[in-house]
Write a protein that holds these residues in place. Sequence first.
Motif, PDB file in Angstrom:
ATOM      1  N   LEU A 151       0.821  -1.221   0.000  1.00 13.48           N
ATOM      2  CA  LEU A 151       0.000   0.000   0.000  1.00 13.48           C
ATOM      3  C   LEU A 151       0.849   1.263   0.000  1.00 13.48           C
ATOM      4  CD1 LEU A 151      -2.580  -0.946   2.780  1.00 13.48           C
ATOM      5  CD2 LEU A 151      -2.881  -1.106   0.309  1.00 13.48           C
ATOM      6  N   THR A 152       0.303   2.300  -0.560  1.00  8.89           N
ATOM      7  CA  THR A 152       0.893   3.627  -0.434  1.00  8.89           C
ATOM      8  C   THR A 152       0.006   4.413   0.530  1.00  8.89           C
ATOM      9  OG1 THR A 152       1.490   3.476  -2.750  1.00  8.89           O
ATOM     10  CG2 THR A 152       1.708   5.638  -1.697  1.00  8.89           C
ATOM     11  N   LEU A 153       0.617   4.917   1.611  1.00  9.81           N
ATOM     12  CA  LEU A 153      -0.184   5.605   2.622  1.00  9.81           C
ATOM     13  C   LEU A 153       0.345   7.016   2.857  1.00  9.81           C
ATOM     14  CD1 LEU A 153      -0.363   2.822   5.398  1.00  9.81           C
ATOM     15  CD2 LEU A 153      -1.966   3.206   3.532  1.00  9.81           C
ATOM     16  N   VAL A 154      -0.580   7.940   3.037  1.00  4.67           N
ATOM     17  CA  VAL A 154      -0.230   9.233   3.620  1.00  4.67           C
ATOM     18  C   VAL A 154      -0.794   9.186   5.026  1.00  4.67           C
ATOM     19  CG1 VAL A 154      -0.497  11.727   3.530  1.00  4.67           C
ATOM     20  CG2 VAL A 154      -0.296  10.412   1.413  1.00  4.67           C
ATOM     21  N   PHE A 155       0.075   9.289   6.004  1.00  7.02           N
ATOM     22  CA  PHE A 155      -0.302   8.987   7.378  1.00  7.02           C
ATOM     23  C   PHE A 155      -0.195  10.251   8.219  1.00  7.02           C
ATOM     24  CE2 PHE A 155      -0.021   7.268  11.568  1.00  7.02           C
ATOM     25  CZ  PHE A 155      -0.659   6.055  11.538  1.00  7.02           C
ATOM     26  N   VAL A 156      -1.334  10.825   8.547  1.00 12.91           N
ATOM     27  CA  VAL A 156      -1.346  12.055   9.334  1.00 12.91           C
ATOM     28  C   VAL A 156      -1.453  11.711  10.814  1.00 12.91           C
ATOM     29  CG1 VAL A 156      -2.776  14.046   9.930  1.00 12.91           C
ATOM     30  CG2 VAL A 156      -2.336  13.502   7.548  1.00 12.91           C
TER      31      VAL A 156
END
Lengths: 321, 557
Positions: B499-504
Amino acid sequence: MASFIIRRIGQSAVLLFIMSLLVFVGMYMVSDPVAVLAGDDFTAADREALARSLGLDRPLPLQYLAFLGNVLTGDFGQSYVYNRPVLDLIFERLPATLEMVCLAMVLGVAIGIPLGIWSGLNRRHPATRAVSFATTVGYSIPNFWQALLLILVFSVWLRWLPASGRGDTVPLLGAGWSFLTIDGLRHMLLPAANLAVAIVCMQTRLTRSGTEEVMFQDYMMFARSKGIPRWRLVNRHLLRNILIPIVTITGLELGALIAFSTVTETVFSWPGIGKLLLDSIYRSDRPVVVAYMILITVMFVAINLVVDILYALLDPRIRYS
Amino acid sequence: MTPLLQIDDLTIAYRLADGSGFQAIRDYSLTMAPGEIVGIVGQSGAGKSTIGKAVLGLMGENATIEAGRIRLSGHDITRARDVEAIRGRKVGYIYQNPMTALNPVLTIGEQLLESIVTHTGRRGAAARAYAVELLEQAEVPQAAERLSKYPHQLSGGLCQRIVFAIAICARPALLIADEPTTALDVTVQKAVLATLERMARKEGIGILLITHDMGVVAQMCDRVQVLRRGELVEEGATRQLLLHPAAAYTRQLMAAIPPMDRRLDRFDVIERQADSPGRERGIAYLRTARDGFAPSGSALLSVRGLSKTYPAPPRSGQDAFVALKDVSFDVRAGEVLGIVGESGSGKSTIGRCILGLQQPDAGAAITFRGRSLQPGRRDRAALARSLQCIFQDPYSSLNPRMSAAVNMTYALVAHGLVAARDARRLAGDLLEVVQLPRDAAGKMPHAFSGGERQRIGIARALAFRPELIFCDEPTSALDVTVQAEVLNLMKDLREMLGLTLVFVSHDLAVVRQMCDRVLVMSKGEIVEAGAADEVLLRPRHAYTRDLLASMPRMAET
């Protein structure tokens, strides 16, 4: 806030225009004043003359424009039936309705809100269940039947209160008022009570559900942890937070009662404007009906404006821009 | 010396709707000396808050003390009648969420003054002067001006300081602080805790600190108790207990805390692990279509010159609020990009702009696989499938009127990606992928715990087989052990599915565990960017260093 009020008044003007158009066209379609006003012995020529004298021979758009022009100069026309200015008729009858409805409202709020708070705070008390049952029943009783019941008990059996009429009135601001005399108040009590039953029930239920909801809020828990007196907890912390829905409903009910307490006025022979409206519809007195609906619209708009302003006063988070 | 607070063999039971009873607290005891700061830690549902409320007699009407005694400075306050006299006067209460603890429609002044008038006998100008003095002690700037303000006009940190002022106004002997900083930003949290500790130590006020945060315990407490399912597991001096926990449960709790100094492969928590046909089918489903994805390492999403300005209300005299200012970054396929910063720094706004939920200012260019993401474009719907989101609050992000299965699949069906008759089986498979039983599919959201709901939220995002998932604080509403489980799940899924995640996140330790690269945001701008290890261990920007220094830490104890 000022710009909000100005904007609201502008919107109201549009609303009033639409309202007048709807009522005017509606009345044109459902009724024929000539048929009601003409005697049995009228010939076709007589009828035509009558129509011409009332201005009803012109096409509908022209009639409406003429009406609109007159209204803008403050003239709502003459009643076909009474042959008097419509506004005079309405303002003669309005005080009777106003005072009866206001008394009903005061009774309803003064009983309903404390009862609702009490039952909201004492959810497990047996009396709360009784209140809940009574308010459901009270709200469901047909108005006319309840009125007859009140007359039967308080006028016929107990002979405490008169069953009909307005009693003594005192002139004030060019109209007669009953609330300034004991006799007038005695006459007003039954019709007002008849309206108040539903208000009490509505206000109680509304206040109770608001209380139950607010009591679970974090800020009520925190306020209790502060050890402040119970009256402060209820009067400031609780009441301020449940008032918004109550104000909304009270405003709507006030308007509805002033405009449409026709049944109560009829049963108690209370000479208010509700009865005037009913009579005028039966007699196809178009100018009265149209003027009445427009005034009622103005009243609803005004009540809603007051309610909106009250919102902002009650809840600092509400700001109009 | 008489103990300040002595609780002996306390058992508290809740009566449930079906008539049965549930013991929230069993045989619990505590002895606190005057001026002592004692922490109670445990997961949610452990009964921590019940103890605090029991001391003040503020439990719900369906809770009863079945056994035991509570004594304050030797006086029995077990019965409700006796406890009312001490509320606010001898015991102050600090509520978990400062934004909801203050009455929204009353001014700060009224809420503070009513306590002062009730408990100190001061009236009028004297009460007012004392109110200002208290606010100053609580380190509220411009104290006098705040009295006429309403809670919504102040920040969470300020509200909590005002709650402090209210709680200590009668100079109580004991403060009960229920998760006092959970709702606050990490930098605010540190300052607020310091104020609380300073006030308490100066006045000799004892604090019973209820928290799930071991860092806060380490920073504040003299002694600590560990609570699990209503029972005391372990008790001891803070340093001793944190460094050498004796009970297995305490060790497990410690293992779930994301460390800052190293990156773990997985958190050491006990999990259900079962391979089943459904789970394998679910994983196979999620893997298909991935062949067409961008090759690992290539720029998948690129953001250039992203700004977002909220215009000020007309004639309010305020300036427009700049939520984002000229933000540019890339997300490479297969990586986890962390975005950290305090609340209001613009983290979530980035996500909303990328997902098309909000319109950025003119001049921004967001491209996904080389195609521009502009609202109103016809292929927006197709792109929406490639971009999914996992939300912060698992309680409000699922539709409460839809079953778990429908929550996960209704959008898929609406997009025509799955036939309605296959949706139920897919929902079951996906539940198994996120390690929930497949027969949970028919249950409604309220029947799940927070962690389980978040798993459903993850499954819903995965169901689209998206190329990029925006994770907006996905574990900040969860307990530390539940967080560890969910983070483990996300690590596993990422490994299995690439997966590609943008993790805030506002939690730097979580970002350290999850992310390859990290952006540090402050006031709508990126102040530092780089490899996670580099930025979080050797920060160059002063703001990043501040953020790191604010973290409550145990290593220093």
